[in-house]
Design a protein around this motif. Structure first.
Motif, short mmCIF file in Angstrom:
data_model
loop_
_atom_site.label_atom_id
_atom_site.label_comp_id
_atom_site.label_asym_id
_atom_site.label_seq_id
_atom_site.Cartn_x
_atom_site.Cartn_y
_atom_site.Cartn_z
N THR A 190 74.73 34.42 47.46
CA THR A 190 73.70 34.93 45.83
C THR A 190 72.98 33.42 45.08
OG1 THR A 190 75.72 36.04 46.21
CG2 THR A 190 75.32 35.44 44.01
N PHE A 191 73.88 32.72 45.98
CA PHE A 191 73.26 31.43 45.50
C PHE A 191 71.79 30.98 46.03
CE2 PHE A 191 72.12 26.71 45.79
CZ PHE A 191 71.59 26.02 44.73
N ALA A 192 71.20 31.33 47.39
CA ALA A 192 70.34 30.91 47.06
C ALA A 192 69.29 32.06 46.96
CB ALA A 192 70.11 31.58 49.22
N PHE A 193 69.70 33.73 46.44
CA PHE A 193 69.26 35.04 46.09
C PHE A 193 68.87 34.09 44.67
CE2 PHE A 193 68.37 37.81 43.62
CZ PHE A 193 67.99 39.03 44.28
N VAL A 194 69.55 34.04 44.00
CA VAL A 194 69.00 33.11 42.39
C VAL A 194 68.56 32.33 42.57
CG1 VAL A 194 70.12 32.40 40.79
CG2 VAL A 194 71.58 34.71 41.34
N MET A 195 68.32 31.03 42.97
CA MET A 195 67.86 30.19 43.16
C MET A 195 66.24 30.08 43.81
SD MET A 195 69.61 27.48 41.84
CE MET A 195 68.00 26.75 42.21
N ALA A 196 65.95 31.43 44.73
CA ALA A 196 65.02 31.97 45.22
C ALA A 196 64.19 32.61 43.40
CB ALA A 196 64.77 32.56 45.96
N PHE A 197 64.83 33.00 42.95
CA PHE A 197 63.59 33.52 41.51
C PHE A 197 63.67 33.02 40.28
CE2 PHE A 197 64.94 37.08 45.13
CZ PHE A 197 63.02 36.63 45.37
N THR A 198 64.88 31.92 40.47
CA THR A 198 65.04 31.22 39.24
C THR A 198 63.25 30.16 39.11
OG1 THR A 198 66.43 29.20 39.57
CG2 THR A 198 67.10 31.53 38.41
N PRO A 199 63.18 30.12 37.73
CA PRO A 199 61.71 29.01 37.51
C PRO A 199 62.44 27.57 38.03
CG PRO A 199 62.73 30.00 35.31
CD PRO A 199 63.23 30.32 36.16
N GLY A 200 62.04 26.77 38.32
CA GLY A 200 63.00 25.53 38.83
C GLY A 200 61.67 25.08 39.25
#
Length: 103
Positions: free
Chosen positions: A11-21
């Motif tokens: 879940t963390f990896a999925f969210v981090m892949a698509f959030t603007p960082g």
């Protein structure tokens, strides 16, 4: 690894892949400035770098740092020095010429 921990990680990896960082913003800027084809190596570097970081943490890099705290300090200062070097190089580089920006 427990199933609960695996679900949390995915879940963390999925969210981090698509959030603007910072990486996604850099890729956006690079894509707009240089085009998709010239940004592909940057995309691959971000992808492999993130995978390497996750793998290193997963294989117990924290244990190494707990056993050898001096190593963590050395890496911290080397990383800071490298970031300062990159900042100075970017600040001194000047503007991109229009004919160099599209490829």
């Amino acid at each position: 690894m427990s199933q609960q921990l695996l679900i949390a990680f995915v879940t963390f990896a999925f969210v981090m892949a698509f959030t603007p960082g910072p990486n996604n913003i850099m890729l956006l800027s690079s894509g707009v400035t240089y085009g998709f084809r010239r940004t592909v190596p940057h995309i691959m570097g971000v992808s492999f770098g993130f995978a390497f970081m996750v793998g290193a943490v997963g294989f117990g890099l924290a244990t190494v740092f707990i056993n050898y705290p001096v190593l963590q300090q050395v890496l911290k200062y080397l990383g800071a020095a490298y970031l300062i070097y990159l900042a100075v190089a970017i600040a001194m580089s000047g503007a991109t010429k229009p004919e160099e920006s599209r490829g």
